[in-house]
Design an enzyme around this catalytic site. Structure first.
Site, PDB file in Angstrom:
ATOM      1  N   VAL A 224       0.800  -1.061   0.193  1.00 22.61           N
ATOM      2  CA  VAL A 224       0.116  -0.118  -0.022  1.00 22.61           C
ATOM      3  C   VAL A 224       0.794   1.119  -0.126  1.00 22.61           C
ATOM      4  O   VAL A 224       0.397   2.441  -0.447  1.00 22.61           O
ATOM      5  CB  VAL A 224      -0.804   0.034   1.143  1.00 22.61           C
ATOM      6  CG1 VAL A 224      -0.211   0.188   2.640  1.00 22.61           C
ATOM      7  CG2 VAL A 224      -2.033   0.934   1.163  1.00 22.61           C
TER       8      VAL A 224
ATOM      9  N   ALA B  65      -1.221  -8.068   5.461  1.00 22.40           N
ATOM     10  CA  ALA B  65      -0.425  -8.600   4.378  1.00 22.40           C
ATOM     11  C   ALA B  65       1.106  -8.538   4.430  1.00 22.40           C
ATOM     12  O   ALA B  65       1.488  -7.449   4.686  1.00 22.40           O
ATOM     13  CB  ALA B  65      -0.893  -8.276   2.967  1.00 22.40           C
TER      14      ALA B  65
ATOM     15  N   ALA C  83       4.965  -5.403   7.383  1.00 26.45           N
ATOM     16  CA  ALA C  83       3.887  -5.298   6.724  1.00 26.45           C
ATOM     17  C   ALA C  83       4.008  -4.550   5.187  1.00 26.45           C
ATOM     18  O   ALA C  83       4.514  -3.559   5.127  1.00 26.45           O
ATOM     19  CB  ALA C  83       2.715  -4.635   7.606  1.00 26.45           C
ATOM     20  N   ASP C  84       3.177  -5.214   4.437  1.00 27.20           N
ATOM     21  CA  ASP C  84       3.301  -4.450   2.865  1.00 27.20           C
ATOM     22  C   ASP C  84       1.556  -3.768   3.086  1.00 27.20           C
ATOM     23  O   ASP C  84       1.672  -2.857   2.208  1.00 27.20           O
ATOM     24  CB  ASP C  84       3.103  -5.479   1.931  1.00 27.20           C
ATOM     25  CG  ASP C  84       4.509  -5.941   1.690  1.00 27.20           C
ATOM     26  OD1 ASP C  84       5.379  -5.489   0.806  1.00 27.20           O
ATOM     27  OD2 ASP C  84       5.230  -6.746   2.408  1.00 27.20           O
ATOM     28  N   ARG C  85       0.686  -4.424   3.562  1.00 31.50           N
ATOM     29  CA  ARG C  85      -0.453  -3.552   3.691  1.00 31.50           C
ATOM     30  C   ARG C  85      -1.495  -4.201   4.889  1.00 31.50           C
ATOM     31  O   ARG C  85      -1.196  -5.313   5.355  1.00 31.50           O
ATOM     32  CB  ARG C  85      -1.330  -3.713   2.595  1.00 31.50           C
ATOM     33  CG  ARG C  85      -2.736  -2.898   2.570  1.00 31.50           C
ATOM     34  CD  ARG C  85      -3.350  -3.222   1.154  1.00 31.50           C
ATOM     35  NE  ARG C  85      -2.668  -2.918  -0.023  1.00 31.50           N
ATOM     36  CZ  ARG C  85      -3.050  -1.881  -0.951  1.00 31.50           C
ATOM     37  NH1 ARG C  85      -4.180  -1.246  -0.661  1.00 31.50           N
ATOM     38  NH2 ARG C  85      -2.449  -1.734  -2.026  1.00 31.50           N
TER      39      ARG C  85
END
EC number: 5.3.1.23
Length: 367
Positions: free
Chosen positions: A98, A259, A249-251
């Protein structure tokens, strides 16, 4: 600009950008010149640079380099449209993180607003360049704040002022950010505070970010560390050798579903079973309040070669020809398996008595 340490994934000076080719680590330290957004897109997609914060910064700076000496003929509105379309293109390089899409949206809004009063196209580009450069500087400060908040919180939660051992997954350090790191930043802060006994890192197959990158950073910083196979994590917890798991965390969805690199979900289940605290460390830019839960997160799937060949797809074939492959780059860890979310604004904990995260209220109060 960026973190003033020997280990930097992003080297930038106005009009010039070089990215450390992380595919070649730890055996070679090679930098790739990025001259425009096309180079930036390829570097992100091919994982020359990776890590949610780092790819957002690399994307913005690649376009900043492109427009720095661009002889653009057109109105301010046309210049803003040019920037906006380039940002949309860059977002398509890796859709799960994100940070990239969030940064693109903010930059698009900035140039659009500036175009309303700007006298020429050059001023649009100047505003964009300065905003991209600010992202680079701010990321290091944010990461150090994450490290400080996380180290203090872990010590309070674990009731210990020394001998804390933690497990981390993938790479969330200087190589995944502009410097210092998120989850690895917490580990760095624990180490500098003299309370870290050992950091365990997973190899993180199939691209081996843990064995190639995190181990490299830990050795570089002389942090006591041990590399384990992904499949050894549950046994490690069962032996009582770690008190906490810390991941990036990526999102992060509005409810706390997170995620992150494939295998994170496995770790959270093992941690829950063994009574090990499970923390997510990420900047607030990784939070996507537009998504009610992790069910709406788009999961990127990568090339079958990463599983069929050694070295994350870069080496020789090791699997039988004709076998089908499922290779998701990320998985989603449900919020109920997460103890707390550590950000640069503070630590998001669960509210009583329902035991859920109220992330929206936290962000509103932190503004």
């Amino acid at each position: 600009m960026g973190e003033s340490s020997a280990l930097q994934s992003i080297l930038y000076g106005r009009g010039a950008l070089r990215l450390l080719d992380q595919r070649k680590l730890p055996l070679e330290e090679v930098y790739v010149d990025v001259k425009d957004s096309a180079d930036g897109w390829n570097a992100i997609r091919d994982m020359v640079v990776r890590g949610a914060p780092a790819i957002a910064i690399a994307a913005a700076l690649s376009l900043a380099v492109e427009v720095n000496d661009h002889n653009f003929i057109g109105t301010p509105a046309e210049a803003a449209s040019f920037v906006s379309k380039k940002l949309e293109y860059l977002v398509s390089s890796r859709p799960t993180a994100v940070n990239l899409s969030d940064a693109a949206t903010k930059l698009q809004n900035l140039v659009s607003t500036t175009a309303e009063t700007a006298k020429d196209a050059k001023s649009i580009f100047q505003v964009f360049i300065e905003a991209a450069e600010t992202m680079l500087v701010d990321d290091v400060a944010d990461n150090k704040a994450i490290g400080l908040h996380g180290a203090e919180f872990l010590q309070r939660q674990l009731g210990s002022s020394k001998n804390i051992s933690v497990l981390t997954h993938c790479n969330t350090g200087s190589l995944a950010t502009a410097g210092y790191g998120t989850a690895l930043g917490v580990i760095r802060a624990l180490h500098s505070g003299g309370v870290l006994e050992k950091a365990f890192c997973t190899e993180t197959r199939p691209f081996n970010q843990g064995s190639r990158l995190t181990a490299f950073e830990l050795v570089h910083d002389k942090i006591p560390a041990t590399l384990i196979a992904d499949s050894a994590a549950a046994a490690l917890m069962n032996n009582g050798q770690v008190q906490a798991v810390i991941v990036g965390a990526d999102r992060i969805a509005a409810n706390g579903d997170t995620a992150n690199k494939i295998g994170t979900y496995n770790l959270s289940i093992a941690a829950k079973h063994h009574g090990v605290q499970f923390y997510v460390a990420a900047p607030v830019t990784s939070i996507d309040l537009s998504l009610p839960s992790g069910k709406q997160i788009v999961i990127e799937e990568r090339s079958p070669k990463e599983l069929l060949n050694s070295e994350g797809g870069l080496g020789k074939q090791v699997a039988a020809s004709g076998i089908s492959v499922w290779n998701p780059a990320f998985d989603v860890t449900p919020a109920d398996l997460i103890t707390a979310i550590i950000t640069e604004k503070g630590v998001i904990t669960k509210s009583d008595p329902d035991g859920t995260f109220d992330i929206k209220s936290f962000i509103e109060c932190a503004k």
